[in-house]
Design a protein around this motif. Structure first.
Motif, PDB file in Angstrom:
ATOM      1  N   PRO A   1       0.604  -1.492  -0.027  1.00 38.75           N
ATOM      2  CA  PRO A   1       0.360  -0.024   0.279  1.00 38.75           C
ATOM      3  C   PRO A   1       0.828   1.090  -0.266  1.00 38.75           C
ATOM      4  N   SER A   2       0.479   2.354  -0.622  1.00 37.83           N
ATOM      5  CA  SER A   2       1.812   3.558  -0.908  1.00 37.83           C
ATOM      6  C   SER A   2       1.504   4.510   0.545  1.00 37.83           C
ATOM      7  N   PHE A   3       0.290   3.789   1.673  1.00 40.57           N
ATOM      8  CA  PHE A   3       0.258   4.587   2.223  1.00 40.57           C
ATOM      9  C   PHE A   3       1.712   4.671   3.265  1.00 40.57           C
ATOM     10  N   TYR A   4       2.713   3.529   3.067  1.00 36.47           N
ATOM     11  CA  TYR A   4       3.665   3.464   3.806  1.00 36.47           C
ATOM     12  C   TYR A   4       4.518   4.829   3.063  1.00 36.47           C
ATOM     13  N   VAL A   5       5.180   5.219   1.943  1.00 34.29           N
ATOM     14  CA  VAL A   5       5.216   6.185   1.981  1.00 34.29           C
ATOM     15  C   VAL A   5       4.482   7.053   2.439  1.00 34.29           C
ATOM     16  N   THR A   6       3.389   7.393   2.200  1.00 36.92           N
ATOM     17  CA  THR A   6       2.720   8.336   3.234  1.00 36.92           C
ATOM     18  C   THR A   6       3.000   8.864   4.777  1.00 36.92           C
ATOM     19  N   PHE A   7       3.351   7.605   5.238  1.00 42.10           N
ATOM     20  CA  PHE A   7       3.190   8.170   6.451  1.00 42.10           C
ATOM     21  C   PHE A   7       4.621   8.107   6.269  1.00 42.10           C
ATOM     22  N   MET A   8       5.923   7.507   6.212  1.00 41.08           N
ATOM     23  CA  MET A   8       7.414   8.086   5.920  1.00 41.08           C
ATOM     24  C   MET A   8       7.717   9.792   6.080  1.00 41.08           C
ATOM     25  N   PHE A   9       7.129  10.113   4.712  1.00 42.24           N
ATOM     26  CA  PHE A   9       7.325  11.004   4.383  1.00 42.24           C
ATOM     27  C   PHE A   9       6.753  11.961   5.297  1.00 42.24           C
ATOM     28  N   THR A  10       5.486  11.969   5.498  1.00 42.36           N
ATOM     29  CA  THR A  10       5.168  12.883   6.664  1.00 42.36           C
ATOM     30  C   THR A  10       6.064  12.617   7.848  1.00 42.36           C
ATOM     31  N   ALA A  11       6.556  11.322   8.681  1.00 40.62           N
ATOM     32  CA  ALA A  11       7.281  11.074   9.555  1.00 40.62           C
ATOM     33  C   ALA A  11       8.606  11.704   9.406  1.00 40.62           C
ATOM     34  N   PHE A  12       9.083  12.022   7.914  1.00 43.37           N
ATOM     35  CA  PHE A  12      10.358  12.985   7.555  1.00 43.37           C
ATOM     36  C   PHE A  12      10.335  14.261   8.158  1.00 43.37           C
ATOM     37  N   PHE A  13       9.133  14.712   7.849  1.00 42.50           N
ATOM     38  CA  PHE A  13       8.673  16.258   7.647  1.00 42.50           C
ATOM     39  C   PHE A  13       8.636  16.552   9.442  1.00 42.50           C
ATOM     40  N   TRP A  14       8.595  16.310  10.656  1.00 45.40           N
ATOM     41  CA  TRP A  14       8.562  16.250  11.929  1.00 45.40           C
ATOM     42  C   TRP A  14       9.495  15.531  12.447  1.00 45.40           C
ATOM     43  N   ILE A  15      10.736  15.097  12.392  1.00 44.74           N
ATOM     44  CA  ILE A  15      12.101  14.790  12.457  1.00 44.74           C
ATOM     45  C   ILE A  15      12.625  15.680  12.066  1.00 44.74           C
ATOM     46  N   SER A  16      12.097  16.361  10.636  1.00 42.46           N
ATOM     47  CA  SER A  16      12.451  17.957  10.704  1.00 42.46           C
ATOM     48  C   SER A  16      11.888  19.003  11.114  1.00 42.46           C
ATOM     49  N   GLN A  17      10.724  19.365  11.818  1.00 42.92           N
ATOM     50  CA  GLN A  17      10.456  20.037  12.712  1.00 42.92           C
ATOM     51  C   GLN A  17      10.842  20.418  14.181  1.00 42.92           C
TER      52      GLN A  17
ATOM     53  N   TYR B   1       3.737  10.687  15.992  1.00 41.20           N
ATOM     54  CA  TYR B   1       3.385  10.928  14.935  1.00 41.20           C
ATOM     55  C   TYR B   1       2.473   9.519  14.808  1.00 41.20           C
ATOM     56  N   ALA B   2       3.212   8.226  15.227  1.00 40.85           N
ATOM     57  CA  ALA B   2       2.777   6.951  14.772  1.00 40.85           C
ATOM     58  C   ALA B   2       1.689   6.446  15.765  1.00 40.85           C
ATOM     59  N   LEU B   3       1.768   7.601  16.932  1.00 37.12           N
ATOM     60  CA  LEU B   3       0.392   7.143  17.756  1.00 37.12           C
ATOM     61  C   LEU B   3      -0.608   8.503  17.522  1.00 37.12           C
ATOM     62  N   THR B   4      -0.337   9.709  16.819  1.00 40.33           N
ATOM     63  CA  THR B   4      -1.257  10.378  16.466  1.00 40.33           C
ATOM     64  C   THR B   4      -2.464   9.484  15.269  1.00 40.33           C
ATOM     65  N   ASP B   5      -0.952   9.568  14.132  1.00 41.45           N
ATOM     66  CA  ASP B   5      -1.878   8.625  13.352  1.00 41.45           C
ATOM     67  C   ASP B   5      -2.998   7.267  12.790  1.00 41.45           C
ATOM     68  N   ARG B   6      -2.087   6.416  14.303  1.00 45.37           N
ATOM     69  CA  ARG B   6      -2.909   5.418  14.870  1.00 45.37           C
ATOM     70  C   ARG B   6      -4.638   5.953  15.483  1.00 45.37           C
ATOM     71  N   LEU B   7      -4.348   6.832  16.162  1.00 41.87           N
ATOM     72  CA  LEU B   7      -5.530   7.398  16.657  1.00 41.87           C
ATOM     73  C   LEU B   7      -6.578   8.082  16.326  1.00 41.87           C
TER      74      LEU B   7
END
Lengths: 291, 382
Positions: free
Chosen positions: B31-47, B275-281
């Motif tokens: 599923p392509s949402f793995y990629v979305t999940f990862m790049f959103t995680a990158f966003f938060w990591i950088s911030q 991010y994983a927590l909020t994404d799952r919630l």
């Protein structure tokens, strides 16, 4: 003279009273107890919504809501201070923790009252449209009452701080909590009482906001930009200072609104904040203290 | 081989591996949402890592991340969507403008006669509100109409939208982490830590206090803006309410406090967990609960785990790793989670629980010096 400008100045002075009531609680806990309590914004908001709810469902006059809101706010302040004392937080932790409390209440408010704008119905709220004229200048009764309360709080707190044992204890704590404790002052009890008082003031501000504004949970974010300039400009812990600074910010924002439109007001208040920090970090209305 | 060279090689390996992820996901037909999940995680990591360069390193607590993020979003929005600049050309401008904004704030706040962390924190809080009203006021920025970013052309070599987002966020997050690491290991980093621990003493010992604080604030703002610039594409329709709200600063603070402010990796660690927590919630339909949980977590963490989870896990990495691997194993074998992200989520929750367990009872007064000593002891001199 320009009538519109005069009107803006008078309205600004009056709304400055409301700003003072909103800020005085934060100023007191920050200045005396060294706790930056952002949760005060939640209690302003809750005070406003409780007033709205009592007026809407029970048909109460909004000002009667004070009977519920003042003890409620006091109790909330007491509970918070007990928590802060037990957790032994420093100034900096208090900022983050109360930010967490603020976020929780924000979400709770949105869940109960939704994000829609709420306004007390005109039938139960006589203050909203009530106003009288002095010459050509309209005076809104709701803000006039708020201004009166602000003056009363400033006078009352000054009397309390200078004439009573409690006030003496508070001033001793500001000077040096350790020495105050050594001289037999129950610092914890004074702190809890003061926090209750401060939070009650914030909740009272909420009642007045409900009398003439539409409520939405997000409006509390906008208050940050008003309250902090007032607190810094007035000097930490100074109630009279908060009143003076509230009037300055109110007039500046009011004049900016008439001259450059409503959106410029927050820019002007921010510039006041910066100017205050640059030139009088101890506040306009306090003497150069020991710090 | 010094630990620094080792870490740099580690950076290189991670970069190569992660860069292949979109291609692998595509070829596995996952599923392509793995990629979305990862790049959103990158966003938060950088911030959060960039925020930590200011707040964790120099100790100046900032609520201003939303402002730098917002400057970045609006810069690429205006240049790329309104004036038709090539996106990759607008991107560095976003970073530079945000960085300049940070320096401007620093020029004012760091020159105040009365230096205080609390005053700094509240001023940064006000900055975002002011920027929001400026953006609403002027129509060349927003004027209350918003900016459409959808359909902004991207260079072909970046691949389709998801892959392009992945690559861009990855590069920015990588650069942020690398900068944070290099600063952490450098003389400048040591100067910043000295400012955090005791500014007057640091000043007395010859640390160029003002310059280092400006550097930290500028770097923070630069990366915040750069990632904001990339993120305007993901937002799609840029409005003042979406950009200048409390979300970015709130999450960044929470992630970093959870991960730990005393190590360059801490905030990245916290970012992934939160991010994983909020994404799952959110995917479980509990958006309303989200803020309550976030607020509650913030309070608990500030009181209970002052040094952050990263350093705690490092100190007991064997049990932590064991729990993580075991959890992933159990969940995969018995097929308890509905997807790999859920497995990962439960495993990290259990691992975090390992960090929270207090092993040795410490008296109240000894708690903070102990954690300081711990933070200091796991660093080698540069």
């Amino acid at each position: 003279m320009n009538d519109v400008l005069n009107q803006a100045i008078v309205s600004g002075i009056l709304i400055g009273g409301l700003y003072a009531v909103m800020s005085v609680g934060i100023s007191l806990t920050w200045g005396v107890l060294k706790i930056i309590n952002l949760a005060h914004f939640s209690f302003i908001l809750l005070g406003a919504y409780v007033t709205y709810q009592l007026s809407t469902t029970l048909g109460w006059d909004p000002l009667i809501a004070l009977v519920i809101v003042i003890p409620g706010g006091f109790l909330a302040g007491v509970i918070m201070q007990v928590f802060f004392e037990l957790a032994k937080v420093d100034e900096f932790q208090s900022l983050i923790i109360s930010f967490g409390i603020f976020i929780i209440f924000q979400s709770v408010t949105r869940t109960i009252w939704t994000a829609d704008f709420r306004r007390i119905d005109g039938d139960t709220n006589p203050y909203e449209s009530m106003s009288f004229f002095v010459g050509d200048i309209a005076v809104q009764v709701a803000t006039l009452i708020a201004f009166g309360v602000a003056v009363a709080i400033a006078i009352g707190m000054t009397v309390l701080l200078t004439r009573t044992y409690f006030g003496k204890a508070v001033r001793a704590i500001v000077e040096d909590p350790e020495i105050a404790r050594a001289y037999g002052i129950d610092v914890r009890r004074v702190a809890v009482l003061l926090s209750g008082l401060a939070t009650a003031f914030s909740a009272v501000a909420g009642v007045f906001i409900a009398t003439f504004q539409s409520l939405s949970p997000n409006m509390s974010f906008g208050w940050f930009g008003i309250v902090f300039p007032v607190v810094i400009l007035g000097g930490l812990g100074s109630t009279v200072g908060a009143l003076g600074a509230g009037v300055i910010v109110g007039v500046a924002a009011g004049v900016a609104t008439t001259e450059w439109g409503p959106l410029s007001a927050s820019l002007v208040t921010f510039l006041i904040l910066i100017a205050a920090l640059l030139f009088r970090p101890q506040g306009l209305f306090t003497r150069q203290s020991s710090t | 081989m010094t630990s620094r060279t080792k870490s740099l090689i580690g950076f290189g390996v991670v970069a190569v591996v992660l860069n292949l992820v979109p291609t692998v996901v595509e070829s596995l037909d996952a599923p392509s949402f793995y990629v979305t999940f990862m790049f959103t995680a990158f966003f938060w990591i950088s911030q959060s890592v960039s925020w930590n360069i200011l707040t964790g390193y120099t100790g100046y607590f900032s609520f201003g991340q939303g402002a730098w993020f917002g400057i970045g979003v609006y810069t690429t929005g205006i240049l790329a969507a309104k004036h038709g600049w090539p996106f990759l050309l607008a991107l560095p401008v976003a970073g530079v403008l945000a960085g300049l904004g940070g320096l401007l704030l620093g020029m004012i706040v760091f020159r105040l006669r009365k230096q205080s962390g609390e005053i700094f924190a509240l001023t940064t809080l006000a900055v975002a509100f002011v920027l929001a009203s400026v953006a609403r006021l002027y129509s060349f920025i927003d004027g209350g109409r918003g900016i459409f970013m959808t359909g902004t052309p991207l260079p072909a070599f970046l691949g389709d939208f998801r892959t392009a987002m992945f690559r861009m966020t990855f590069v920015v997050a990588f650069l942020t982490l690398l900068t944070a690491f290099l600063l952490y290991e450098s003389r400048i980093g040591w100067g910043m830590f000295a400012i955090r621990d005791d500014e007057p003493v640091a000043h007395g010992l010859g640390v160029p206090v003002f310059r280092y604080k400006m550097l930290a604030l500028g770097t923070n703002a630069f990366f915040g803006g750069l990632m904001g610039g990339v993120w305007s594409l993901q937002i799609g329709f840029v409005t003042v309410e979406d950009v200048f709200n409390i979300r970015v600063p709130l999450f960044v603070i929470l992630m970093s406090v959870l991960g730990g402010l005393r190590h360059w990796m801490g905030p990245a660690f916290g970012a992934v967990i939160i991010y994983a927590l909020t994404d799952r919630l959110n995917s479980a339909g509990l958006e309303d609960l989200n803020q309550v949980i976030i607020g509650g977590l913030l309070i608990i963490l500030v009181l209970a785990v002052r040094e952050g989870i990263y350093l705690r896990l490092r100190a007991r990495w064997k049990p932590a790793l064991a729990v993580f691997v075991l959890a992933i194993g159990v969940w995969t074998v018995f097929d308890l989670g509905s997807s790999l992200i859920w497995d990962f989520f439960y495993a990290s929750l259990l691992t975090v629980a390992v960090a929270l367990v207090p092993l040795k009872r410490q008296p109240d007064t000894a708690a903070s010096p102990a954690s300081e000593a711990m933070a200091a002891s796991d660093r080698s001199p540069p």
